[in-house]
Design a protein around this motif. Structure first.
Motif, PDB file in Angstrom:
ATOM      1  N   GLY A 241       0.808  -1.211   0.000  1.00 52.58           N
ATOM      2  CA  GLY A 241       0.000   0.000   0.000  1.00 52.58           C
ATOM      3  C   GLY A 241       0.842   1.262   0.000  1.00 52.58           C
ATOM      4  N   VAL A 242       2.010   1.213   0.627  1.00 55.77           N
ATOM      5  CA  VAL A 242       2.902   2.385   0.630  1.00 55.77           C
ATOM      6  C   VAL A 242       3.328   2.723  -0.786  1.00 55.77           C
ATOM      7  CG1 VAL A 242       5.085   3.306   1.483  1.00 55.77           C
ATOM      8  CG2 VAL A 242       3.715   1.797   2.953  1.00 55.77           C
ATOM      9  N   LEU A 243       3.740   1.710  -1.544  1.00 52.75           N
ATOM     10  CA  LEU A 243       4.152   1.937  -2.933  1.00 52.75           C
ATOM     11  C   LEU A 243       2.988   2.432  -3.774  1.00 52.75           C
ATOM     12  CD1 LEU A 243       6.218   1.704  -5.237  1.00 52.75           C
ATOM     13  CD2 LEU A 243       5.547  -0.707  -5.469  1.00 52.75           C
ATOM     14  N   PHE A 244       1.826   1.841  -3.598  1.00 54.36           N
ATOM     15  CA  PHE A 244       0.655   2.273  -4.370  1.00 54.36           C
ATOM     16  C   PHE A 244       0.304   3.729  -4.079  1.00 54.36           C
ATOM     17  CE2 PHE A 244      -0.510  -2.377  -4.614  1.00 54.36           C
ATOM     18  CZ  PHE A 244      -0.387  -2.453  -5.981  1.00 54.36           C
ATOM     19  N   PHE A 245       0.428   4.149  -2.826  1.00 52.94           N
ATOM     20  CA  PHE A 245       0.120   5.538  -2.493  1.00 52.94           C
ATOM     21  C   PHE A 245       1.093   6.489  -3.180  1.00 52.94           C
ATOM     22  CE2 PHE A 245       0.846   9.299   0.143  1.00 52.94           C
ATOM     23  CZ  PHE A 245      -0.431   9.831   0.171  1.00 52.94           C
TER      24      PHE A 245
END
Length: 492
Positions: free
Chosen positions: A206-210
Motif C-alpha cells: 500500500g505504501v508503494l501504491f500511495f
C-alpha cells in the motif's frame, strides 16, 4: 464537442490511460489481501482443554500455528471475537460506502481516493502491531472504513479515465485482479506464517501504491459534471499529449452550469427523482443478493478438508473463468448487461437448489461440492457485471452516490452471510435454500431495469431536448438514464 467525442479524439484507452488504469487494477491485489486477512490471521487450530485448569491456561493447542486465536486464546466462550472482528471490517466498509461515495461526488475523486488510501495503509500497520484484541478489532473497523471508500472511488476512476467502450473491460480487469489477489494472499500466507508478519507484509504494498497514485489526475468526467469544463479540457489535453495525439483545439460543449450544479445533489437526487429512486431500490437488492450468495458460498466451501492455504488459493482462482464469460456475454446485443446479470444470478440460484438435492461426496463429477463452486463462479460473474451495469445506469454527477448506496446494501449481505450457514441446525438444506431464493429473486428483479449496452453515458441530470410535436427525446446522444426518465413519464 461532446465528452465522448473528446475521449475518442484524445484516445479512449491510450498508453497514459493504460498506465493509470493498470495502477488502479493492481491496487485490487492489495485490497483483496486486506479483505481476506482474517481468514488466515484468525485461523483456529485444534486444541485440548485441561478441565482441572481455569481460564486460558487450560487450553493447549495441538497445531503449531501463530494467529490471533493462539495469541489471545480466542476459543470456547471467546471464539466469537474472531467473527466479530470480521463483522467490524465489513461494518466499516458499509460506513465507508455511505460516507465517501457521496463525498467524492461533492469534492472530487482524487482527494478522497488519496486520503482513504493513506489512512488504510496507516491503520493496516496498526493491525500488525496491535497490543490487544480490542486494538486489533478497532484497527479492522478503521481499515474497513477506508477500504469501503477506496473501493468505490477506485472503481469509478477506472471507468472515468477511459472512453465508454472500455468500461466493461476495465471493470472486469478490476474484479479479476481481486480474485487473483485472493489467490496470491493464500500463497503469501503459506510462505509467511507469523500473523503479525503476515499482516505487515500484506499491508506494505500500500505504501508503494500511495506514492504512485499521487500523480494521478482528477477525473475529467467528474470535472465536467460539476461545470468545471476548463479543468476537464486541460486534463484531456494532457492525456492527449501523453497518448501522442495532441488536441490543442479541444473544446467541450458547455451545459447550463445551474443544471450541472443541481445534478450534483448526491443522495438527495437518488431519493427525489422517481426513476432513480426505483432503479436504486432494485439495484440495492441485487447487490445485497450477490454479496449474500457470494460470501455465503465462500464460507460454506471453507469447511472443506485440506490445507487452509490451498483452499484460499482455490476459492480465489475458481472465480477467474467468470470474467471471460462476462466479457463475452455483456457485449452481445442478445444478452447485454441486463440479461447477463439476471441469467448469472438465476443460474447461481439453480446451482444452490441442486446442491440441496445431491450428496456431497457421491464420487461423481457432479456433486454438491462442485455445484457449490459452480454457484460461486456464477455469482462472481453476476457481481462483475452488476458493478459495470450500475456505473452505466447512473450519470456521472451522482454515480458515486449511487454506487455507495448499492455497496452499502452489498455490505449488509456480507455481514449477514456468516449467519446463514448456522441455519443448518434447523434443517440441513436451509442455507442453500436461502441462497437459491436470493439468487432467483434478484435475477428476476434485474429484468425490470433498462439495458445500457450501446447507450451513451449520462454526465449530468440536465434534461434532454424534446421534439415539440411528440414530446420525445430529440437529441441523438441523450444519456441512457434520460431515455428512461422520459419513458417513465410517458407511462404515467
Amino acid at each position: 464537442m461532446e465528452l465522448e467525442d473528446a475521449f475518442r479524439a484524445v484516445g479512449e484507452f491510450g498508453p497514459y490511460q493504460r498506465r493509470a488504469v493498470g495502477l488502479l487494477v493492481l491496487l485490487q491485489l492489495y485490497m483483496a489481501g486486506q479483505a481476506m486477512l482474517l481468514v488466515l490471521v484468525g485461523a483456529s487450530p485444534d486444541f485440548l482443554v485441561d478441565q482441572t485448569a481455569a481460564g486460558p491456561g487450560g487450553v493447549r493447542f495441538t497445531e503449531d500455528l501463530d494467529s490471533i486465536v493462539t495469541e489471545w486464546s480466542l476459543v470456547q466462550d471467546e471464539a466469537y471475537k474472531v467473527s466479530l472482528a470480521g463483522s467490524l471490517f465489513f461494518a466499516g466498509v458499509l460506513v465507508g460506502n455511505i460516507v465517501f461515495g457521496p463525498l467524492s461526488d461533492s469534492i472530487g475523486r482524487r482527494p478522497v481516493f488519496l486520503t482513504v488510501l493513506f489512512f488504510e495503509v496507516l491503520f493496516g500497520f496498526l493491525t500488525a502491531v496491535a497490543p490487544s484484541y480490542e486494538m486489533f478489532a478497532l484497527s479492522r473497523l478503521l481499515v474497513g472504513l477506508m477500504n469501503g471508500g477506496m473501493g468505490l472511488v477506485c472503481f469509478a476512476l477506472t471507468q472515468e479515465y477511459v472512453g465508454r467502450s472500455y468500461w466493461a473491460m476495465t471493470g472486469t480487469m478490476s474484479n479479476c485482479a481481486f480474485a487473483v489477489g485472493i489467490a496470491l494472499f493464500g500463497l503469501l500466507g503459506f510462505c509467511v506464517r507469523p500473523w503479525r508478519t503476515l499482516a505487515a507484509t500484506t499491508n506494505s504494498p500500500g505504501v508503494l501504491f500511495f506514492l504512485l497514485a499521487v500523480v494521478l489526475p482528477e477525473s475529467p468526467r467528474w470535472l465536467y459534471s460539476q461545470g468545471r469544463v476548463d479543468e476537464a479540457e486541460e486534463i484531456l489535453r494532457y492525456v492527449a499529449m501523453r497518448n501522442g495525439c495532441p488536441a490543442s483545439n479541444l473544446k467541450l460543449r458547455r451545459a447550463d452550469p445551474a443544471l450541472q450544479r443541481k445534478g450534483g445533489g448526491g443522495l438527495l437526487r437518488l431519493v427525489s427523482n422517481p426513476v432513480l429512486r426505483w432503479r436504486t431500490m432494485l439495484l440495492m437488492f441485487t447487490w445485497y443478493a450477490c454479496s449474500l450468495v457470494y460470501y455465503g458460498l465462500t464460507l460454506g466451501a471453507g469447511t472443506t478438508s485440506g490445507s487452509r492455504y490451498g483452499n484460499v488459493v482455490m476459492y480465489g482462482l475458481v472465480e477467474l473463468p467468470a470474467y471471460p464469460l462476462c466479457m463475452y456475454f455483456i457485449n452481445k446485443p442478445w444478452a447485454g448487461r441486463r440479461r447477463s446479470t439476471a441469467g448469472f444470478l438465476c443460474l447461481a440460484g439453480a446451482s444452490c437448489l441442486c446442491t440441496v438435492i445431491l450428496p456431497e461426496d457421491s464420487g461423481a463429477l457432479i456433486n454438491s461440492r462442485s455445484l457449490a463452486l459452480m454457484g460461486k463462479l456464477l455469482v462472481s460473474a453476476a457481481f462483475n457485471v452488476v458493478y459495470i451495469y450500475t456505473a452505466e445506469l447512473y450519470p456521472t454527477s451522482i454515480r458515486n452516490a449511487g454506487l455507495g448506496v448499492c455497496s452499502m446494501a452489498c455490505r449488509v449481505g456480507g455481514i449477514l452471510a456468516p449467519f446463514v450457514p448456522s441455519m443448518r441446525v434447523v434443517h440441513s438444506s436451509l442455507p442453500f435454500t436461502v441462497f437459491c431464493l436470493s439468487g432467483l429473486t434478484a435475477g428476476c428483479l434485474t429484468l425490470l431495469l433498462p439495458e445500457t449496452l450501446g447507450s451513451p453515458p449520462g454526465e449530468t441530470l440536465e434534461p434532454p431536448p424534446l421534439d415539440p410535436a411528440s414530446g420525445r427525446v430529440l437529441h441523438p446522444k441523450v444519456p441512457a438514464h434520460q431515455h428512461m426518465i422520459q419513458d417513465h413519464y410517458d407511462i404515467l
